[in-house]
Design an enzyme around this catalytic site. Structure first.
Site, PDB file in Angstrom:
ATOM      1  CB  CYS A  76      -3.083   0.831  -2.450  1.00 43.22           C
ATOM      2  SG  CYS A  76      -2.996   2.585  -2.862  1.00 43.22           S
ATOM      3  CG  ASN A  77      -9.557   1.467  -2.842  1.00 42.13           C
ATOM      4  OD1 ASN A  77     -10.500   0.854  -3.337  1.00 42.13           O
ATOM      5  ND2 ASN A  77      -9.280   1.400  -1.556  1.00 42.13           N
ATOM      6  CB  THR A  78      -4.583   5.408  -5.143  1.00 43.77           C
ATOM      7  OG1 THR A  78      -5.520   6.117  -4.322  1.00 43.77           O
ATOM      8  CG2 THR A  78      -3.943   6.377  -6.108  1.00 43.77           C
ATOM      9  CG  ASP A  99      -1.752   1.263   1.351  1.00 44.94           C
ATOM     10  OD1 ASP A  99      -2.454   1.577   0.373  1.00 44.94           O
ATOM     11  OD2 ASP A  99      -1.699   1.945   2.381  1.00 44.94           O
ATOM     12  CB  SER A 100       0.117   4.773  -0.723  1.00 42.10           C
ATOM     13  OG  SER A 100      -0.996   4.919   0.144  1.00 42.10           O
ATOM     14  N   GLY A 154      -2.558   9.300  -3.600  1.00 38.23           N
ATOM     15  CA  GLY A 154      -3.741   9.935  -4.181  1.00 38.23           C
ATOM     16  C   GLY A 154      -3.502  11.289  -4.823  1.00 38.23           C
ATOM     17  CB  CYS A 192      -8.901   5.492   0.623  1.00 36.81           C
ATOM     18  SG  CYS A 192      -7.195   5.652   1.228  1.00 36.81           S
ATOM     19  CB  THR A 193      -6.797   0.263   2.061  1.00 39.02           C
ATOM     20  OG1 THR A 193      -5.572   0.891   1.638  1.00 39.02           O
ATOM     21  CG2 THR A 193      -7.373  -0.566   0.921  1.00 39.02           C
ATOM     22  CG  HIS A 194      -4.486   5.193   4.482  1.00 37.40           C
ATOM     23  ND1 HIS A 194      -3.997   4.811   3.250  1.00 37.40           N
ATOM     24  CD2 HIS A 194      -3.386   5.456   5.247  1.00 37.40           C
ATOM     25  CE1 HIS A 194      -2.670   4.854   3.273  1.00 37.40           C
ATOM     26  NE2 HIS A 194      -2.274   5.235   4.473  1.00 37.40           N
TER      27      HIS A 194
END
Length: 260
Positions: free
Chosen positions: A77-79, A14-15, A47, A188-190
């Site tokens: 991570c969706n982005t 992920d980011s 993002g 968003c996974t956050h």
């Protein structure tokens, strides 16, 4: 050799820390697997970056996980899924790569009426992948894309329920509180790490959902399909890495994994 593959770890990236919300679901659904997590907090948030930058960072993350022996990879991570999943799958044809997308379909199916808010990064909401989701499901209900620049930074700093993040979310959501909102999609996974704050703001009648469960079900299906699932009866190992190489970020990662 097949046994070695079965025992090899599943890589997540992920980011930053957000993908830990997806990994947490994997630990719950497939506790006997081994896992490696790579958070790219040094370059968070994705993002606000260009698609080219996101793709480059995603390739770097996957290279790291492959060198660590990952048998399958989850883009948690969706982005990164929106910007890079297609190119990653084209390049790494021999390894299952599973992405995540906003859970718009289940959100719309949950209720017959009411609007759906999709909270996500600007990059996710402007990518072709989200436009396709909107074309497919958006005609059945009012879907409100809600970009939340700045929210990832609160979570990366470990601020999950302080007054600042509460005020930030209140300002974001208040303009929609006079509408009939049936559900909120955390794109968003956050964002699942501040789900409780969001729930308090919108009330218990609004369903808040994310794509973690669907992603892990797809991971499980792909492992079974390729005869790669672990046959161990014991709890697997978890190794966490972060591009920041900061002790505090690793401590926060472990804390977030334990949050229910």
């Amino acid at each position: 050799m097949q046994d070695d593959l079965k025992n090899a770890p599943i890589g997540f990236f992920d980011s930053g820390l957000g993908g830990l919300s997806v990994l947490r679901k994997a630990l719950e659904m497939m506790p006997n697997e081994n896992y490696i997590y790579y958070g790219d907090s040094k370059h968070a948030p994705y993002g606000e970056k260009t698609p080219q930058e996101i793709r480059s960072l995603s390739f770097n993350a996957i290279e790291f996980l492959i060198k660590k022996g990952a048998k399958a990879i989850v883009i948690a991570c969706n982005t990164a899924t929106s910007a890079a999943a297609h190119d990653l799958r084209e390049y790494y044809k021999d390894i299952p790569i599973i992405g995540i997308e906003p859970a718009l379909k289940p959100a719309i199916k949950l209720h017959e009426t009411g609007s759906v808010i999709v909270m996500a990064t600007k990059a996710t909401l402007t990518q072709e992948k989200f436009k396709n989701l909107m074309d497919k499901y958006g005609e059945h209900r009012e879907v409100i894309p809600l970009p939340c620049p700045g929210l990832v930074e609160f979570i990366e700093a470990g601020d999950l329920e302080g007054e600042d993040v509460k005020n930030f979310l209140r300002e974001k959501l208040n303009p929609y509180m006079d509408r009939e909102i049936s559900s909120i999609v955390l794109g968003c996974t956050h964002y699942p790490f501040v789900k409780d704050v969001i729930q308090d703001l919108v009330g218990e009648k609004v369903d808040i959902i994310d794509g973690s469960s669907g992603t892990i079900r797809e991971l499980k299906r792909r492992l079974e399909e390729n005869n790669m699932e672990s046959e161990s009866k014991k709890k697997g190992n978890l190794d966490i890495f972060n591009s920041l190489e900061d002790k505090k970020i690793l401590e926060l990662s472990k804390k977030l994994i334990e949050i229910k």
